[in-house]
Write a protein that holds these residues in place. Structure first.
Motif: not given
Length: 392
Positions: A55, A58, A63, A81-82, A84-85, A88-89, A248
């Motif tokens: 997990n 990153d 993702h 959920s993926q 959104n990750r 973030v980046k 999620r």
């Protein structure tokens, strides 16, 4: 001196081995993921990543690929959920944000979908088919209530609703509702014409939902009721404020309802949990616990629903509500159970059928246990409602 040299050499070799192992830990999964992704082996890709990638990894590219695999296999909550990750980046990743929008629409989460759309560029937005007037949906419902009580006539329920997007992050739903039922009681009955007293209720309901963040929504609602029975006319005003948080696989909501209903002061506190174990609408549960304070009298009410897809374009939903539902508010205050006779228990079944790309037909049946307030006797009531929703 020789001892120090050997120690330094050992430390350097250990550092090289660790760095090499880290490189392998990244390169091998990425290489395997690329092969599975390019081959379209979506389930194998998901299984591989779940078993081998921690997990803490990153990598936006990783993702995105996993999110895409989840989306194509129908697990929209996991895909969101993926994505959104990724965002973030890489907040400017238009494709991830667009896929996020579509996944939320597939699970009827307009608030989160429109939040994603609000951050898309105009060129991308032109590719999304939306109503030019900002309309989201329109609903018509018509129902009949059949009481097994010779002093109660059949009840009739009608609702017309319209949903609109005022801004990308602000949606407004409105409904106009009408209910009518004749109440027979020995001293009210005109035996010559067989006419009793009529219970009529005209209502207006409005709800606003604001997307505070990608997974947080604020809810505000107002419900006005004009009730006439015998020679009495009452005007009731009810309000609601709530907050919804999406995770999620679980969505959480808490809200408070308050106001004056007929001649009673009402406060109702709700906690709601929606669970999507498959990440889509093929299987879901909705659990809701309520504490109703009616002029100082507290009542606990629990509602449970389970829905699942049985055929292509066809869903079933089973529901039951336990507790004294006298003046109980349901569905963000949309439905107000303030009939003459209180409901002590309710259960039923709903069938949903998708017609084309826009229309959803639903047929609801409910069985209720009720108590006649004038004679203190129990009786059963069957209700049937037919509705259609058009999604723009």
């Amino acid at each position: 001196m020789e001892y120090r040299k050997l120690t330094i050499i050992f430390v350097l070799l250990f550092a090289v081995l660790v760095a090499h192992a880290q490189d392998i830990g990244v390169v091998v999964p990425d290489s395997t993921v690329d092969q599975l992704y390019n081959a379209g082996n979506w389930k194998q890709l998901i299984n591989f990543v779940n078993k081998t990638v921690t997990n803490s990894t990153d990598s936006p590219a990783l993702h995105f690929k996993v999110g895409y695999a989840y989306m194509l296999t129908g697990n929209y909550k996991a895909a969101i959920s993926q994505f959104n990750r990724v965002l973030v980046k890489e907040p400017q990743n238009t494709t991830a944000r667009l896929y996020n929008y579509y996944c939320n629409t597939y699970i009827n989460n307009n608030s989160a979908a429109f939040y994603s759309a609000s951050r898309l560029d105009q060129e991308t937005l032109r590719g999304i088919k939306l109503s030019p007037y900002g309309l989201t949906d329109a609903t018509l419902e018509s129902g009949i209530k059949l009481p097994a009580n010779n002093e109660r006539d059949n009840g009739f329920f009608e609702r017309a609703g319209i949903g609109a997007r005022l801004f990308w992050r602000l949606q407004l739903d409105q409904s106009f509702i009408f209910f009518k039922q004749n109440i027979f009681r020995s001293r009210f009955i005109d035996y010559k014409n067989q006419v009793g007293r009529t219970d009529k209720q005209t209502e207006y309901y409005v709800r606003a939902k604001y997307s505070l963040a990608k997974n947080i929504s604020l809810i505000g609602a107002y419900h006005y009721l004009h009730t006439s029975y015998r020679s009495n006319i009452n005007q009731s005003n009810l309000g609601l404020f709530g907050i919804k948080y999406d995770t999620r696989y679980i969505d959480l909501q808490g809200d408070i309802n308050w106001g004056k209903l007929i001649d009673k002061t009402l406060k109702q506190y709700d906690a709601k949990v929606d669970f999507y174990p498959l990440g889509n609408l093929n299987l879901y549960t909705m659990s809701r616990a309520s504490i109703l304070n009616l002029s100082g009298v507290h009542t606990f009410i629990y509602s449970q629903s389970v829905g699942f897809k049985i055929l292509d374009k066809t869903w079933l939903e089973s529901a039951a509500t336990f507790g004294n539902q006298d003046d109980y508010l349901d569905a963000d205050g949309l439905y107000v159970y303030n009939s003459i006779d209180p409901t002590k228990f309710k259960c039923g079944e709903s069938v949903f059928y998708q017609i084309g790309n826009h229309a959803l037909l639903n047929l609801n049946y409910f069985y209720e246990k009720k108590t006649d307030i004038y004679r203190a006797v129990k009786y059963n009531q069957n209700s049937v409602t037919l509705g259609i929703t058009w999604k723009f």
